[in-house]
Design an enzyme around this catalytic site. Sequence first.
Site, short mmCIF file in Angstrom:
data_model
loop_
_atom_site.label_atom_id
_atom_site.label_comp_id
_atom_site.label_asym_id
_atom_site.label_seq_id
_atom_site.Cartn_x
_atom_site.Cartn_y
_atom_site.Cartn_z
N SER A 1 0.87 -1.18 0.00
CA SER A 1 0.00 0.00 0.00
C SER A 1 0.90 1.23 0.00
CB SER A 1 -0.85 -0.01 1.28
OG SER A 1 -1.48 1.23 1.48
N TYR B 1 -2.41 -1.23 10.36
CA TYR B 1 -2.34 -1.34 8.90
C TYR B 1 -1.00 -0.82 8.38
CZ TYR B 1 -4.09 -1.02 4.06
OH TYR B 1 -4.27 -1.17 2.69
P1 NAD Z 1 -11.55 -5.97 -0.20
O1 NAD Z 1 -12.17 -5.88 1.14
O2 NAD Z 1 -12.37 -5.73 -1.41
O3 NAD Z 1 -10.82 -7.35 -0.40
C1 NAD Z 1 -10.12 -8.00 0.62
C2 NAD Z 1 -10.09 -9.45 0.29
O4 NAD Z 1 -9.44 -10.14 1.35
C3 NAD Z 1 -11.49 -10.05 0.15
O5 NAD Z 1 -11.50 -10.98 -0.92
C4 NAD Z 1 -11.68 -10.75 1.48
O6 NAD Z 1 -12.58 -11.83 1.38
C5 NAD Z 1 -10.26 -11.20 1.74
N1 NAD Z 1 -10.02 -11.54 3.14
C6 NAD Z 1 -10.25 -10.80 4.24
N2 NAD Z 1 -9.93 -11.51 5.34
C7 NAD Z 1 -9.48 -12.71 4.92
C8 NAD Z 1 -9.03 -13.87 5.57
N3 NAD Z 1 -8.99 -13.96 6.91
N4 NAD Z 1 -8.67 -14.93 4.82
C9 NAD Z 1 -8.75 -14.89 3.46
N5 NAD Z 1 -9.17 -13.80 2.79
C10 NAD Z 1 -9.54 -12.73 3.51
O7 NAD Z 1 -10.32 -4.96 -0.14
P2 NAD Z 1 -9.28 -4.47 -1.24
O8 NAD Z 1 -9.31 -3.00 -1.19
O9 NAD Z 1 -9.46 -5.16 -2.51
O10 NAD Z 1 -7.92 -4.91 -0.54
C11 NAD Z 1 -7.07 -5.90 -1.09
C12 NAD Z 1 -5.65 -5.60 -0.66
O11 NAD Z 1 -5.24 -4.36 -1.24
C13 NAD Z 1 -5.47 -5.48 0.85
O12 NAD Z 1 -4.25 -6.06 1.24
C14 NAD Z 1 -5.40 -3.96 1.03
O13 NAD Z 1 -4.69 -3.61 2.18
C15 NAD Z 1 -4.69 -3.55 -0.23
N6 NAD Z 1 -4.85 -2.13 -0.57
C16 NAD Z 1 -6.08 -1.63 -0.86
C17 NAD Z 1 -6.19 -0.29 -1.19
C18 NAD Z 1 -7.51 0.34 -1.53
O14 NAD Z 1 -7.56 1.56 -1.64
N7 NAD Z 1 -8.56 -0.41 -1.74
C19 NAD Z 1 -5.06 0.52 -1.21
C20 NAD Z 1 -3.83 -0.04 -0.91
C21 NAD Z 1 -3.74 -1.37 -0.60
#
Ligand code: NAD
Length: 256
Positions: free
Chosen positions: A138, A151
């Site tokens: 991130s 985080y």
């Molecule tokens: P999201 O909530 O849409 O997806 C998260 C995914 O992780 C989902 O598929 C969920 O089912 C899964 N998950 C959660 N807990 C779990 C567990 N215990 N076991 C297995 N799977 C699990 O969120 P996202 O925004 O797509 O985030 C995905 C990644 O991207 C994360 O690591 C997040 O930190 C990172 N990220 C997101 C953003 C953003 O702005 N959305 C920015 C930077 C980084």
Amino acid sequence: MLSGKTAIITGSNSGIGLGAARELARAGADVVLNSFTDSEADHKLAADLGAEFGVKARYIQADMSKGEDCRALVEKAGGCDILVNNAGIQHVAAIEDFPVEKWNAIIAINLTSAFHTTAAALPGMRAKGWGRIVNIASAHGLTASPFKSAYVAAKHGVVGLTKTVALEVAGKGITANAICPGYVLTPLVEAQIPDQMKAHSMDRETVIREVMLQRQPSRQFATVEEIGGTAVFLCSDAAAQITGTTISVDGGWTAM
Ligand code: NAD
């Protein structure tokens, strides 16, 4: 480009993980989708994705908060050529009020899971002399924001883990890199909007523009397709010597 390769994408029934799975499948990789749930919809998601792109696609349930599940995911998939460590959760609170169970869950899912899956996937990659580890860190792996202590700590940890893995496998045909997205409009971010609206007494559009994207100079969300496309690039031959580094997809956030 990636036909004959198998990619495991953790946390991929939603958001960035699903986006990455779709772009890897578009590039010809067989994909293994994952989350902690085990619903009909999860398995259908994989079946539909496989049919859409003409690749093998499976869904394997595993809870990324549990080390044994992380390792079992790789084992049940029969190993992998590409590992995308993406599963992640968020919790926002001042450090004095930060619930310990939330801290532990964020460190387990966002950081420790990548340790376990990487450890389980590396022997197979070493044997083949080819592997790609793509960790979804991130902008918060490079910089901090208040109220996101767990985080930010986990994501900085992911960047450190990425560098260490890269050094351990250097010259073996295996690379490890971290993608550092800025804000991407996914369910994880969507869930933060009501709290931000309340905290700032602003409507949805204003809070998105003035608060959430305030540090993202483009004032535009990155898309899951852009993150997925970056993962595909890191799996390409052009990226064979890119290892142990971070790639920001953040509209200029970390340039400030
Ligand atoms: P999201 O909530 O849409 O997806 C998260 C995914 O992780 C989902 O598929 C969920 O089912 C899964 N998950 C959660 N807990 C779990 C567990 N215990 N076991 C297995 N799977 C699990 O969120 P996202 O925004 O797509 O985030 C995905 C990644 O991207 C994360 O690591 C997040 O930190 C990172 N990220 C997101 C953003 C953003 O702005 N959305 C920015 C930077 C980084």
